[in-house]
Design a protein around this motif. Structure first.
Motif, short mmCIF file in Angstrom:
data_model
loop_
_atom_site.label_atom_id
_atom_site.label_comp_id
_atom_site.label_asym_id
_atom_site.label_seq_id
_atom_site.Cartn_x
_atom_site.Cartn_y
_atom_site.Cartn_z
N SER A 178 0.83 -1.20 0.00
CA SER A 178 0.00 0.00 0.00
C SER A 178 0.86 1.26 0.00
CB SER A 178 -0.93 -0.01 1.22
OG SER A 178 -1.66 1.19 1.32
N GLU A 179 1.92 1.26 0.85
CA GLU A 179 2.78 2.42 0.94
C GLU A 179 3.62 2.60 -0.34
OE1 GLU A 179 2.65 4.68 2.97
OE2 GLU A 179 1.87 3.96 4.87
N THR A 180 3.95 1.49 -1.00
CA THR A 180 4.72 1.59 -2.24
C THR A 180 3.90 2.28 -3.32
OG1 THR A 180 5.98 -0.40 -1.70
CG2 THR A 180 5.93 0.27 -4.00
N VAL A 181 2.62 1.91 -3.44
CA VAL A 181 1.73 2.59 -4.40
C VAL A 181 1.61 4.06 -4.03
CG1 VAL A 181 -0.62 2.72 -5.26
CG2 VAL A 181 0.45 0.49 -4.94
N GLY A 182 1.44 4.33 -2.73
CA GLY A 182 1.37 5.71 -2.28
C GLY A 182 2.64 6.47 -2.58
N GLY A 183 3.79 5.80 -2.44
CA GLY A 183 5.06 6.44 -2.76
C GLY A 183 5.17 6.82 -4.22
N ALA A 184 4.68 5.95 -5.10
CA ALA A 184 4.68 6.26 -6.53
C ALA A 184 3.81 7.50 -6.81
CB ALA A 184 4.19 5.06 -7.33
N LEU A 185 2.64 7.55 -6.17
CA LEU A 185 1.77 8.73 -6.33
C LEU A 185 2.42 9.97 -5.75
CD1 LEU A 185 -1.69 7.12 -5.42
CD2 LEU A 185 -0.87 7.76 -7.69
N LEU A 186 3.13 9.81 -4.62
CA LEU A 186 3.83 10.92 -4.00
C LEU A 186 4.89 11.48 -4.94
CD1 LEU A 186 4.65 12.61 -1.48
CD2 LEU A 186 6.05 10.67 -0.77
N LEU A 228 4.99 16.75 -10.68
CA LEU A 228 3.98 17.63 -11.29
C LEU A 228 4.04 19.03 -10.68
CD1 LEU A 228 1.53 18.10 -13.12
CD2 LEU A 228 0.07 17.18 -11.30
N ALA A 229 4.17 19.10 -9.35
CA ALA A 229 4.24 20.40 -8.68
C ALA A 229 5.48 21.18 -9.12
CB ALA A 229 4.24 20.21 -7.17
N ALA A 286 1.89 16.75 -0.79
CA ALA A 286 3.15 16.93 -1.52
C ALA A 286 2.97 17.85 -2.72
CB ALA A 286 3.69 15.58 -1.98
N PHE A 287 1.83 17.72 -3.40
CA PHE A 287 1.57 18.57 -4.57
C PHE A 287 1.55 20.04 -4.18
CE2 PHE A 287 -1.60 20.90 -7.09
CZ PHE A 287 -0.98 20.85 -8.33
N PHE A 288 0.90 20.37 -3.05
CA PHE A 288 0.79 21.77 -2.64
C PHE A 288 2.05 22.28 -1.94
CE2 PHE A 288 -3.91 21.03 -2.87
CZ PHE A 288 -4.17 22.00 -3.83
N SER A 289 2.89 21.37 -1.42
CA SER A 289 4.05 21.80 -0.64
C SER A 289 5.36 21.77 -1.42
CB SER A 289 4.20 20.93 0.61
OG SER A 289 3.08 21.07 1.45
N VAL A 296 15.83 9.59 3.29
CA VAL A 296 14.78 10.07 2.38
C VAL A 296 13.71 10.74 3.25
CG1 VAL A 296 13.07 9.44 0.65
CG2 VAL A 296 15.28 8.26 0.71
N GLY A 297 13.86 12.01 3.46
CA GLY A 297 12.89 12.77 4.25
C GLY A 297 12.06 13.63 3.31
N PHE A 298 10.79 13.73 3.53
CA PHE A 298 9.98 14.53 2.61
C PHE A 298 8.76 15.12 3.30
CE2 PHE A 298 7.20 15.30 -1.05
CZ PHE A 298 8.05 16.05 -1.83
N THR A 299 7.74 14.30 3.53
CA THR A 299 6.44 14.81 3.96
C THR A 299 6.54 15.67 5.22
OG1 THR A 299 5.38 12.86 3.02
CG2 THR A 299 4.09 14.17 4.56
N VAL A 300 7.03 15.08 6.32
CA VAL A 300 7.10 15.81 7.58
C VAL A 300 8.17 16.89 7.52
CG1 VAL A 300 7.39 15.58 10.08
CG2 VAL A 300 6.23 13.79 8.80
N SER A 301 9.25 16.65 6.77
CA SER A 301 10.29 17.67 6.62
C SER A 301 9.74 18.93 5.96
CB SER A 301 11.46 17.11 5.79
OG SER A 301 12.11 16.06 6.48
N LEU A 302 8.92 18.76 4.93
CA LEU A 302 8.29 19.92 4.28
C LEU A 302 7.38 20.65 5.25
CD1 LEU A 302 7.38 18.47 0.75
CD2 LEU A 302 9.11 20.19 1.27
#
Length: 432
Positions: A27-35, A41-42, A290-293, A361-367
């Motif tokens: 599930s998280e791997t699919v979410g990672g691809a979307l992320l 895109l952003a 992620a798209f908005f940040s 690999v930091g992203f979501t919370v780091s942003l």
């Protein structure tokens, strides 16, 4: 033999736990691809001739002013959608320590120590680089402390690694624990203007929500309004609203009650909610955040050079690439030396090194923390976003090199371990 087993780390868990972790990772791997797709895109839109459209969409305000919820879409994503992400993180962490393989202190100590090491060392590196830059810059000390599990697992999927399930569980638990540490940091060190009356009022819907789920009541028309009320009041209090997600997750019981058959009667409430909410979190909430940040105007090579020459960016990149590795790998090594534990048979320290690099690999919370540290309009905020992306990419590439070297070795082992000679549906290796 039992004593020897207790002194080993990264031992194989139960087959049921292995299946559960594998489902989460898929599930998280699919979410990672979307992320990744949302991030790309952003970045493309923010650096295109139509960039005004992106920033206009991000800053578009919507919501009831009377409830102090007339927020921009970017803020709704950071405060609202990430609350869903942390609700799932709370469920996962509670389940791991109540009913998962990590309810054993001997198994829990390694990922917990690694998570704390992976928070402390990067923070110290950031502070060391920016020690003379002033207190305003030092507010960003917590930016490189979190590991993005979706992003990291997307990297694992690209590598197509056959890492043992114990190592994957370690990565998953480490990421969840340091996400929880990060949200604790946000609550303590990055509060807004505090309004304690709203914080006190938030306890009421939280208690009713807790009472209902403890009674095993799943009615969405009761639970969702209570969860929304808790979130809204926490948001109004000045504490970051994502804290409400963690508290709601911790409220959900993990094990079935005796009246409902006890622990052996199938999935409990926490697993039910996790099954429902994880696709929403990884497939919608986190990618949209992620798209908005992630949208930042780079300004070509000169702009990239200017961003990465900022001491804020230098500190973040070094902390993610070097600090995370030292913190995670060093803490794991120290646990083995202080407890006389050893790696499980068949594993090598190069495997731990690969995971330690991947933790960078930091992203979501780091942003999220970078926005809380510097604000939307500060130049350091944009520089921090560029550094988070650069550091995460470097860490991912280094981890890929290390883990790819082990891929062929573990693929061969995986083929042997999948054998089920007695035909009972459980691989033979779990019955030895």
């Amino acid at each position: 033999m039992a004593q020897n087993s207790e002194r080993r780390i990264f031992t194989r868990g139960t087959y049921a736990e292995s299946l559960r972790v594998s489902e989460i990772l898929r599930s998280e791997t699919v979410g990672g691809a979307l992320l990744l797709a949302a991030t790309v895109l952003a970045l493309i839109w923010a650096n295109s001739p139509w960039s005004e459209g992106y920033f206009g969409l991000r800053d578009f305000q919507i919501g009831p002013e009377s409830l102090h919820l007339n927020l921009s879409l970017g803020t709704w994503a950071a405060d609202g959608l990430l609350a869903i992400f942390f609700f799932v993180a709370g469920l996962e962490l509670k389940r791991e320590f109540v009913a998962g393989d990590l309810r054993s202190p001997a198994k829990a100590v390694v990922p917990i120590a690694a998570a704390f090491g992976g928070v402390i060392v990067p923070a110290l590196i950031f502070v060391a680089v920016n020690i003379s830059a002033g207190p305003e810059i030092l507010k960003g000390w917590a930016i490189p402390t979190a590991t993005d599990i979706a992003f990291a697992l997307a990297v694992l999927a690209v590598i197509s690694t056959h890492l043992p399930s114990a190592l994957r569980t370690f990565l998953l638990t480490l990421a969840v624990v340091d996400d929880l540490i990060a949200i604790a940091i946000i609550a303590v060190f990055y509060p807004g203007e505090m309004h304690f009356q709203y914080l006190a009022l938030a306890v009421l819907p939280l208690l009713v929500f807790t009472w209902l789920v403890q009674k095993r009541i799943r009615s969405w028309y009761l639970l969702i309004p209570l969860a929304a009320a808790t979130w809204g009041l926490v948001h109004a209090s000045g504490v970051h609203a994502t804290v409400a997600g963690v508290l709601l997750g911790f409220a959900v019981p993990v094990i079935r009650s005796k009246k409902m058959g006890g622990p052996d009667a199938g999935p409990g409430m926490a697993e039910h909610f996790e099954h429902v909410m994880r696709p929403i979190s990884s497939g919608f909430a986190v990618p949209l955040f992620a798209f908005f940040s992630a949208g930042v105007v780079v300004g070509g090579l000169s702009g990239l050079k200017n961003s990465l020459s900022d001491t804020v960016a230098i500190g973040i990149v070094l902390a993610l690439v070097v600090g995370k590795f030292i913190g995670v790998f060093g803490s794991t090594w120290l646990v083995t030396k202080t407890t006389k534990a050893e790696l499980d048979d068949g594993l090598a320290w190069v495997d731990v090194a690969g995971l330690a690099l991947l933790a960078g690999v930091g992203f979501t919370v780091s942003l999220l923390i970078s926005e809380l540290s510097f604000g939307d309009d500060a130049p350091h905020y944009d520089h921090a976003k560029v550094a988070i992306l650069a550091g995460s990419v470097i860490a991912a590439l280094l981890a890929s090199v290390v883990l790819r070297l082990r891929n062929r070795h573990y693929r061969t082992i995986a083929e042997l371990e999948s054998r089920d000679d007695d035909g009972d549906g459980t691989p033979d290796v779990y019955q030895r």
